[in-house]
Design a protein around this motif. Structure first.
Motif, PDB file in Angstrom:
ATOM      1  N   PRO A  87       0.815  -1.223   0.000  1.00 13.86           N
ATOM      2  CA  PRO A  87       0.000   0.000   0.000  1.00 13.86           C
ATOM      3  C   PRO A  87       0.848   1.272   0.000  1.00 13.86           C
ATOM      4  O   PRO A  87       0.433   2.291  -0.553  1.00 13.86           O
ATOM      5  CB  PRO A  87      -0.825  -0.125   1.300  1.00 13.86           C
ATOM      6  CG  PRO A  87      -0.077  -1.080   2.153  1.00 13.86           C
ATOM      7  CD  PRO A  87       0.587  -2.034   1.210  1.00 13.86           C
ATOM      8  N   LEU A  88       2.033   1.202   0.611  1.00 16.10           N
ATOM      9  CA  LEU A  88       2.908   2.380   0.611  1.00 16.10           C
ATOM     10  C   LEU A  88       3.371   2.712  -0.803  1.00 16.10           C
ATOM     11  O   LEU A  88       3.423   3.891  -1.195  1.00 16.10           O
ATOM     12  CB  LEU A  88       4.109   2.127   1.525  1.00 16.10           C
ATOM     13  CG  LEU A  88       5.025   3.330   1.801  1.00 16.10           C
ATOM     14  CD1 LEU A  88       4.254   4.422   2.524  1.00 16.10           C
ATOM     15  CD2 LEU A  88       6.226   2.901   2.628  1.00 16.10           C
ATOM     16  N   SER A  89       3.693   1.686  -1.588  1.00 18.76           N
ATOM     17  CA  SER A  89       4.098   1.905  -2.978  1.00 18.76           C
ATOM     18  C   SER A  89       2.952   2.479  -3.803  1.00 18.76           C
ATOM     19  O   SER A  89       3.153   3.366  -4.643  1.00 18.76           O
ATOM     20  CB  SER A  89       4.576   0.584  -3.598  1.00 18.76           C
ATOM     21  OG  SER A  89       5.670   0.061  -2.882  1.00 18.76           O
ATOM     22  N   LEU A  90       1.733   1.970  -3.554  1.00 15.44           N
ATOM     23  CA  LEU A  90       0.567   2.493  -4.257  1.00 15.44           C
ATOM     24  C   LEU A  90       0.363   3.975  -3.953  1.00 15.44           C
ATOM     25  O   LEU A  90       0.106   4.785  -4.858  1.00 15.44           O
ATOM     26  CB  LEU A  90      -0.678   1.692  -3.856  1.00 15.44           C
ATOM     27  CG  LEU A  90      -2.009   2.187  -4.439  1.00 15.44           C
ATOM     28  CD1 LEU A  90      -1.996   2.098  -5.956  1.00 15.44           C
ATOM     29  CD2 LEU A  90      -3.176   1.401  -3.855  1.00 15.44           C
ATOM     30  N   GLY A  91       0.486   4.337  -2.682  1.00 18.10           N
ATOM     31  CA  GLY A  91       0.340   5.737  -2.313  1.00 18.10           C
ATOM     32  C   GLY A  91       1.400   6.618  -2.950  1.00 18.10           C
ATOM     33  O   GLY A  91       1.124   7.749  -3.372  1.00 18.10           O
ATOM     34  N   PHE A  92       2.629   6.100  -3.047  1.00 14.83           N
ATOM     35  CA  PHE A  92       3.714   6.859  -3.668  1.00 14.83           C
ATOM     36  C   PHE A  92       3.448   7.093  -5.151  1.00 14.83           C
ATOM     37  O   PHE A  92       3.633   8.204  -5.672  1.00 14.83           O
ATOM     38  CB  PHE A  92       5.029   6.103  -3.468  1.00 14.83           C
ATOM     39  CG  PHE A  92       6.220   6.777  -4.091  1.00 14.83           C
ATOM     40  CD1 PHE A  92       6.739   7.946  -3.560  1.00 14.83           C
ATOM     41  CD2 PHE A  92       6.815   6.235  -5.226  1.00 14.83           C
ATOM     42  CE1 PHE A  92       7.832   8.566  -4.154  1.00 14.83           C
ATOM     43  CE2 PHE A  92       7.904   6.847  -5.814  1.00 14.83           C
ATOM     44  CZ  PHE A  92       8.413   8.023  -5.275  1.00 14.83           C
ATOM     45  N   ILE A  93       2.978   6.056  -5.845  1.00 13.73           N
ATOM     46  CA  ILE A  93       2.677   6.180  -7.281  1.00 13.73           C
ATOM     47  C   ILE A  93       1.543   7.169  -7.518  1.00 13.73           C
ATOM     48  O   ILE A  93       1.600   8.017  -8.423  1.00 13.73           O
ATOM     49  CB  ILE A  93       2.338   4.796  -7.865  1.00 13.73           C
ATOM     50  CG1 ILE A  93       3.563   3.890  -7.830  1.00 13.73           C
ATOM     51  CG2 ILE A  93       1.809   4.930  -9.288  1.00 13.73           C
ATOM     52  CD1 ILE A  93       3.272   2.445  -8.181  1.00 13.73           C
ATOM     53  N   LEU A  94       0.484   7.084  -6.699  1.00 12.12           N
ATOM     54  CA  LEU A  94      -0.644   8.019  -6.841  1.00 12.12           C
ATOM     55  C   LEU A  94      -0.214   9.452  -6.567  1.00 12.12           C
ATOM     56  O   LEU A  94      -0.685  10.392  -7.229  1.00 12.12           O
ATOM     57  CB  LEU A  94      -1.771   7.610  -5.901  1.00 12.12           C
ATOM     58  CG  LEU A  94      -2.528   6.330  -6.256  1.00 12.12           C
ATOM     59  CD1 LEU A  94      -3.507   5.962  -5.149  1.00 12.12           C
ATOM     60  CD2 LEU A  94      -3.272   6.505  -7.584  1.00 12.12           C
ATOM     61  N   THR A  95       0.681   9.635  -5.596  1.00 16.59           N
ATOM     62  CA  THR A  95       1.181  10.991  -5.294  1.00 16.59           C
ATOM     63  C   THR A  95       1.956  11.554  -6.469  1.00 16.59           C
ATOM     64  O   THR A  95       1.812  12.733  -6.823  1.00 16.59           O
ATOM     65  CB  THR A  95       2.081  10.944  -4.043  1.00 16.59           C
ATOM     66  OG1 THR A  95       1.345  10.407  -2.944  1.00 16.59           O
ATOM     67  CG2 THR A  95       2.561  12.338  -3.677  1.00 16.59           C
ATOM     68  N   LEU A  96       2.789  10.712  -7.098  1.00 17.59           N
ATOM     69  CA  LEU A  96       3.519  11.155  -8.288  1.00 17.59           C
ATOM     70  C   LEU A  96       2.565  11.549  -9.407  1.00 17.59           C
ATOM     71  O   LEU A  96       2.747  12.587 -10.060  1.00 17.59           O
ATOM     72  CB  LEU A  96       4.450  10.044  -8.766  1.00 17.59           C
ATOM     73  CG  LEU A  96       5.749   9.826  -7.981  1.00 17.59           C
ATOM     74  CD1 LEU A  96       6.539   8.674  -8.583  1.00 17.59           C
ATOM     75  CD2 LEU A  96       6.595  11.084  -7.961  1.00 17.59           C
ATOM     76  N   LEU A  97       1.547  10.714  -9.635  1.00 19.85           N
ATOM     77  CA  LEU A  97       0.577  11.019 -10.694  1.00 19.85           C
ATOM     78  C   LEU A  97      -0.164  12.314 -10.412  1.00 19.85           C
ATOM     79  O   LEU A  97      -0.371  13.143 -11.299  1.00 19.85           O
ATOM     80  CB  LEU A  97      -0.416   9.858 -10.843  1.00 19.85           C
ATOM     81  CG  LEU A  97       0.149   8.552 -11.402  1.00 19.85           C
ATOM     82  CD1 LEU A  97      -0.915   7.465 -11.384  1.00 19.85           C
ATOM     83  CD2 LEU A  97       0.651   8.769 -12.836  1.00 19.85           C
ATOM     84  N   LEU A  98      -0.593  12.495  -9.161  1.00 16.52           N
ATOM     85  CA  LEU A  98      -1.332  13.697  -8.790  1.00 16.52           C
ATOM     86  C   LEU A  98      -0.477  14.950  -8.929  1.00 16.52           C
ATOM     87  O   LEU A  98      -0.972  16.026  -9.257  1.00 16.52           O
ATOM     88  CB  LEU A  98      -1.826  13.561  -7.336  1.00 16.52           C
ATOM     89  CG  LEU A  98      -2.869  14.573  -6.857  1.00 16.52           C
ATOM     90  CD1 LEU A  98      -4.145  14.446  -7.678  1.00 16.52           C
ATOM     91  CD2 LEU A  98      -3.169  14.367  -5.379  1.00 16.52           C
ATOM     92  N   THR A  99       0.827  14.804  -8.703  1.00 22.15           N
ATOM     93  CA  THR A  99       1.734  15.953  -8.788  1.00 22.15           C
ATOM     94  C   THR A  99       2.146  16.254 -10.219  1.00 22.15           C
ATOM     95  O   THR A  99       2.213  17.423 -10.630  1.00 22.15           O
ATOM     96  CB  THR A  99       2.989  15.682  -7.942  1.00 22.15           C
ATOM     97  OG1 THR A  99       2.597  15.361  -6.607  1.00 22.15           O
ATOM     98  CG2 THR A  99       3.897  16.905  -7.915  1.00 22.15           C
ATOM     99  N   LEU A 100       2.408  15.193 -10.994  1.00 24.63           N
ATOM    100  CA  LEU A 100       2.964  15.390 -12.331  1.00 24.63           C
ATOM    101  C   LEU A 100       1.915  15.656 -13.404  1.00 24.63           C
ATOM    102  O   LEU A 100       2.218  16.281 -14.415  1.00 24.63           O
ATOM    103  CB  LEU A 100       3.779  14.155 -12.725  1.00 24.63           C
ATOM    104  CG  LEU A 100       5.028  13.872 -11.880  1.00 24.63           C
ATOM    105  CD1 LEU A 100       5.703  12.593 -12.349  1.00 24.63           C
ATOM    106  CD2 LEU A 100       6.003  15.052 -11.953  1.00 24.63           C
ATOM    107  N   THR A 101       0.664  15.192 -13.213  1.00 27.63           N
ATOM    108  CA  THR A 101      -0.368  15.354 -14.241  1.00 27.63           C
ATOM    109  C   THR A 101      -0.615  16.820 -14.618  1.00 27.63           C
ATOM    110  O   THR A 101      -0.639  17.158 -15.815  1.00 27.63           O
ATOM    111  CB  THR A 101      -1.684  14.694 -13.791  1.00 27.63           C
ATOM    112  OG1 THR A 101      -1.452  13.292 -13.582  1.00 27.63           O
ATOM    113  CG2 THR A 101      -2.768  14.881 -14.839  1.00 27.63           C
ATOM    114  N   PRO A 102      -0.794  17.750 -13.647  1.00 30.38           N
ATOM    115  CA  PRO A 102      -0.974  19.160 -14.033  1.00 30.38           C
ATOM    116  C   PRO A 102       0.237  19.731 -14.757  1.00 30.38           C
ATOM    117  O   PRO A 102       0.091  20.533 -15.691  1.00 30.38           O
ATOM    118  CB  PRO A 102      -1.191  19.866 -12.687  1.00 30.38           C
ATOM    119  CG  PRO A 102      -1.634  18.798 -11.746  1.00 30.38           C
ATOM    120  CD  PRO A 102      -0.932  17.579 -12.192  1.00 30.38           C
TER     121      PRO A 102
END
Length: 348
Positions: free
Chosen positions: A308-323
């Motif tokens: 779950p920690l890896s999943l949270g890290f990937i989602l954080t990257l996506l949320l930050t990099l998408t804009p």
């Protein structure tokens, strides 16, 4: 089976919503909207619709990140089938002298001169690693005695603690009585145990609160069997005014007291003049009969928090990099449009 060690941590799931609800100042938000009366209803509706779609995606991603962090913090694990281990071994306490005289370099390892403590560490390391099934403890003594490691089956920790010891850590004198008294105190709660103390020293009792005779009575009352080891070479060449002369570096070794302690408790006294003799002593101690105890049942556990920690890290990257990626795409599109719309030179 799958288990969660701290399931109560999921009670924090609504925390972000509570913070948003009670901390956000709604009055300021409403005031900000009233400052733009010139906007038409149609334009506001279009803007709100676009922002709503983006906001829903961001909110969903943020909640998934928060959920993954909680899942990781709850310590999820996979618990395997029970494994039964036979519990058969000895309870052995090692008492190692750290007085100043242990710095004397009258020992030899692989043809190289070393001090007494380094030689003790070198031989004890192998002795400790062979103690599978035994519980070992470590006492260090000089001016007084200290418990460095309680009785444990974690042999690597005992070996590491011994390796990190230095001369002068607990003083320069020799408190043999205190070391024996501390061992008796640690063995007091052990009923079904063979209670073995291996006391290693190169001198005589010169410090401490307990005399060896008093500590001997405590050891006997607790049923402790003490094996004493006198460390140090019998002779050593010392350079003097008239050249090299033979010198006994172990003149201060109180062999009489050490022999008596071992005899009174049913143990043995050994003399270790070099690494080879000390190794033979430990081979003799290997023959001590272990005591059978109740079998120990263990269940292997595999921690899963990193998923779950890896999943949270990937989602954080996506949320930050998408804009940022969207903004880069728009800028690139504007530049291409500008080039296409630009008039060629000479065109009317």
């Amino acid at each position: 089976m799958f288990e969660v060690e701290w399931p109560w941590i999921f009670l924090l799931l609504p925390l972000p919503w509570l913070i948003t609800k009670f901390v956000t100042n709604k009055t300021q938000l409403e005031g900000a909207r009233l400052k733009a009366p010139f906007l038409s209803k149609h334009s506001l509706t279009q803007q709100q619709t676009a922002e709503s779609k983006t906001s829903i995606g961001k909110t969903l991603a943020a909640w998934l990140i928060w959920l993954s962090l909680l899942a990781s913090a709850s310590q999820p694990m996979w618990v395997g089938e029970p494994i039964t281990l036979p519990a058969e071994g000895r309870d052995i306490m090692l008492a190692v002298d750290l007085s100043g005289s242990m710095e004397m370099d009258d020992m030899v390892i692989n043809g190289q001169k070393v001090n007494r403590l380094d030689m003790t560490k070198f031989v004890l390391k192998d002795f400790i690693q062979r103690r599978l099934g035994d519980r070992l403890g470590l006492i260090l003594f000089a001016d007084t005695a200290y418990l460095q490691t309680p009785l444990t089956r974690d042999l690597n920790t005992v070996a590491q603690m011994l390796d990190e010891t230095v001369i002068g850590l607990v003083g320069d004198k020799t408190a043999i009585g205190d070391a024996m008294g501390l061992a008796a105190k640690r063995f007091a709660a052990k009923d079904n145990s063979n209670k073995i103390l291996i006391l290693l020293t190169d001198g005589q009792n010169t410090s401490g609160n307990l005399q060896p005779k008093e500590a001997l009575q405590l050891a006997k009352s607790e049923g402790i069997k003490i094996y004493t080891i006198g460390v140090g070479a019998d002779e050593m060449l010392v350079k003097g005014f008239f050249g090299y002369q033979k010198h006994n570096p172990s003149a201060d070794l109180d062999e009489k007291t050490l022999s008596n302690i071992a005899k009174e408790t049913g143990g043995l006294y050994f003399r270790a003049r070099d690494a080879g003799e000390l190794s033979k002593i430990y081979a003799e101690l290997d023959k001590l009969e272990p005591i059978s105890e109740e079998a120990i049942q263990l269940r292997p556990q595999t921690s899963l928090f990193y998923w779950p920690l890896s999943l949270g890290f990937i989602l954080t990257l996506l949320l930050t990099l998408t804009p940022l990626l969207f903004q880069f795409k728009m800028q690139l599109s504007d530049k291409l449009s500008a080039k296409l719309n630009a008039k060629p030179e000479g065109a009317k």
